[in-house]
Design a protein around this motif. Structure first.
Motif, short mmCIF file in Angstrom:
data_model
loop_
_atom_site.label_atom_id
_atom_site.label_comp_id
_atom_site.label_asym_id
_atom_site.label_seq_id
_atom_site.Cartn_x
_atom_site.Cartn_y
_atom_site.Cartn_z
N LYS A 1 -6.14 5.25 -8.27
CA LYS A 1 -5.06 6.12 -8.47
C LYS A 1 -4.69 6.12 -9.90
O LYS A 1 -5.26 5.07 -10.50
N LEU B 1 5.05 4.85 2.92
CA LEU B 1 5.38 5.84 3.74
C LEU B 1 6.05 5.27 5.12
O LEU B 1 7.17 5.89 5.69
N VAL C 1 3.95 16.32 -0.07
CA VAL C 1 2.85 15.51 -0.75
C VAL C 1 2.48 16.31 -1.94
O VAL C 1 2.01 17.43 -1.92
N SER D 1 1.11 4.69 -4.36
CA SER D 1 -0.03 3.83 -4.13
C SER D 1 -0.43 3.54 -5.30
O SER D 1 -0.67 4.00 -6.25
N THR E 1 -4.05 16.37 3.31
CA THR E 1 -3.42 14.97 2.59
C THR E 1 -4.46 13.89 2.96
O THR E 1 -5.20 14.01 3.95
N PHE E 2 -4.27 12.55 2.62
CA PHE E 2 -4.83 11.61 2.97
C PHE E 2 -4.47 11.13 4.40
O PHE E 2 -3.21 11.43 4.46
N SER F 1 0.78 -1.20 0.04
CA SER F 1 -0.08 -0.05 -0.04
C SER F 1 0.87 1.31 0.16
O SER F 1 2.00 1.23 0.30
N CYS G 1 1.95 9.53 -4.01
CA CYS G 1 1.00 8.66 -4.09
C CYS G 1 -0.10 9.24 -5.21
O CYS G 1 -0.97 8.57 -5.96
N ALA H 1 -3.44 8.61 5.78
CA ALA H 1 -2.46 7.93 5.93
C ALA H 1 -0.76 8.57 5.78
O ALA H 1 -0.05 7.90 6.40
N THR H 2 -0.69 9.54 5.27
CA THR H 2 0.68 10.15 5.52
C THR H 2 0.81 10.46 6.91
O THR H 2 2.28 10.14 7.29
N LEU I 1 -0.04 16.67 -4.24
CA LEU I 1 -1.37 16.52 -4.29
C LEU I 1 -2.03 16.71 -5.82
O LEU I 1 -1.70 17.57 -6.73
N TYR J 1 0.33 3.55 2.28
CA TYR J 1 0.73 3.61 3.49
C TYR J 1 2.02 3.03 3.88
O TYR J 1 2.78 3.66 4.63
C1 LIG Z 1 -3.82 7.20 -1.80
C2 LIG Z 1 -2.81 8.02 -0.87
C3 LIG Z 1 -2.29 7.47 0.05
C4 LIG Z 1 -2.06 5.99 0.66
O1 LIG Z 1 -2.40 5.19 -0.11
P1 LIG Z 1 -2.99 3.60 0.25
O2 LIG Z 1 -2.38 2.91 -0.88
O3 LIG Z 1 -4.27 3.71 0.17
O4 LIG Z 1 -2.28 3.28 1.62
C5 LIG Z 1 -1.21 8.29 0.81
N1 LIG Z 1 -1.14 9.60 0.50
C6 LIG Z 1 -1.96 10.30 -0.44
C7 LIG Z 1 -1.81 11.57 -0.81
C8 LIG Z 1 -2.85 9.50 -1.30
O5 LIG Z 1 -3.81 9.82 -2.06
#
Ligand SMILES: *Cc1c(COP(=O)(O)O)cnc(C)c1O
Length: 366
Positions: A187, A66, A132, A182, A87-88, A61, A160, A90-91, A134, A63
């Motif tokens: 994506k 990172l 990031v 990701s 940001t998402f 992933s 990502c 997960a960052t 974006l 995630y």
């Molecule tokens: C999608 C995304 C992630 C994490 O991706 P996963 O594969 O879903 O863990 C992290 N940062 C950003 C900016 C993303 O768009």
């Protein structure tokens, strides 16, 4: 709800390349190539060469890309890592899970890290920065790299959303110690489940990431070198990604065409901001086409009634999710973005006719 124009169209995407996908998957299954086989190594080599780095390490992933990058870079408790709040999640979770403290800063009008805020977030504990990129646009990497050099910080790029985006001709994900990717299905390069990768030029980081993703085991000696994770990119997903990567340049070009069509259809509407920003040094990949208006919620409802699916990333500032314990922040641009942004349909399957319909519906709505 069945939308006339969906945000993305995974069924159509599969139908269009079915023969190639089925062949790749069938070959893995009939040969029993399931974990860490040649298909994974092939995809890693092709992906690294596309991004312009020496190595790519497939993980499961974005995630984990990172989190394992931070661990491989030696970031841990007592360290601070600067990143953006917009940001998402997960960052930010990746920073928290490695024991470090996320220091969240504001973004600028192009949704990427605000250079001045970055300076004021610095402390004697700052060890790393995660820019990031974006929506398919690179951060100002001259400023980020100069800042990192001056303060001796590790750069981990959250790439990502930025495959194919460039800054001064250089690919997103090739500036930092690592680039994190990701392959989540929606994506710009997505597989049929979860997937991700780390790109790097550093052989030690590539090796650490390779060990970390596979329980810390040195596969040659069988020795466990540390406590790792089960976080490999599945071989089947890698084989699908390798098929997709060949088509990627054409999909990227298509996204840019879709973006210019939106621009043509929407330019000049009062109170509507489009994602075409200044700077000849940027080549955007348009992972997302994000418009901005104070009438966002109304517009979204009206588009929904017209059968057009849109997305809001993200409706609530991340620190206002109290369970995440991110403290109380005041980041004005992030806060207004959360109330104003709307992502329009954008994918390899979005047609120019779809775009014209969306533009007409927007004009009818505001
Ligand atoms: C999608 C995304 C992630 C994490 O991706 P996963 O594969 O879903 O863990 C992290 N940062 C950003 C900016 C993303 O768009």
């Amino acid at each position: 709800m069945n939308y006339r124009i969906p945000f993305v169209n995974p069924r159509l995407h599969y139908q269009q390349y079915k023969a190639e996908f089925d062949r790749a998957i069938e070959s893995c299954l009939s040969n029993g190539d399931l974990i860490a086989r040649q298909q994974l190594r092939d995809f890693e080599a092709h992906f690294a060469s596309f991004v312009g780095t020496k190595y790519a390490v497939g993980v499961n992933s974005g995630y984990h890309a990172l989190a394992l990058s931070l661990l491989a870079a030696g970031i841990g408790p007592a360290d601070e890592v600067i990143t953006v709040a917009h940001t998402f999640v997960a960052t930010i979770s990746a920073i928290v899970h490695c024991g470090a403290k996320p220091v969240l800063v504001d973004v600028g009008g192009d949704y990427n890290i605000d250079i001045k805020s970055m300076e004021s977030a610095l402390s004697s504990s700052t060890k790393a920065i995660i820019p990031v990129h974006l929506n398919g646009r690179c951060c100002n990497m001259d400023a980020v790299c100069e800042f990192a050099r001056r303060h001796n910080l590790v750069i981990i790029e959250d790439a990502c959303q930025s495959l194919g985006a460039r800054y001064r001709g250089k690919m997103a994900g090739s500036f930092g110690l690592t680039g994190c990717w990701s392959f989540y299905p929606f994506k710009i390069l997505g597989c049929f489940g979860d997937g991700g990768a780390i790109t790097t030029d550093d052989p030690k980081i590539a090796r650490s990431a390779t060990l970390l993703r596979f329980n810390g085991e040195d596969r040659d000696t069988g020795e466990y070198l540390f406590h790792g994770f089960t976080a490999l990119l599945d071989n089947i997903q890698a084989s699908v990604l390798d098929v997709k990567l060949k088509h990627f340049p054409k999909w990227l070009e298509h996204r840019r065409q879709v973006a210019s069509r939106y621009r043509k259809g929407l330019e000049g509407i009062d109170g509507l901001r489009l994602p075409h920003f200044k700077g000849a040094e940027y080549e955007d990949a348009f992972q997302n086409y994000v418009i901005r208006t104070s009438q966002r919620n109304l517009l979204r409802e009206r588009l929904k009634s017209a059968g057009i699916e849109t997305l809001v990333s993200w409706p609530k500032p991340v620190w206002k999710h109290m369970a995440l314990n991110l403290g109380s922040l005041h980041l004005p641009e992030t806060e207004s973005i959360c109330n104003e942004v709307l992502s329009l349909p954008m994918s390899a399957e979005t047609t120019l006719e779809d775009v014209d319909c969306v533009c007409a519906a927007i004009k009818d709505s505001i």
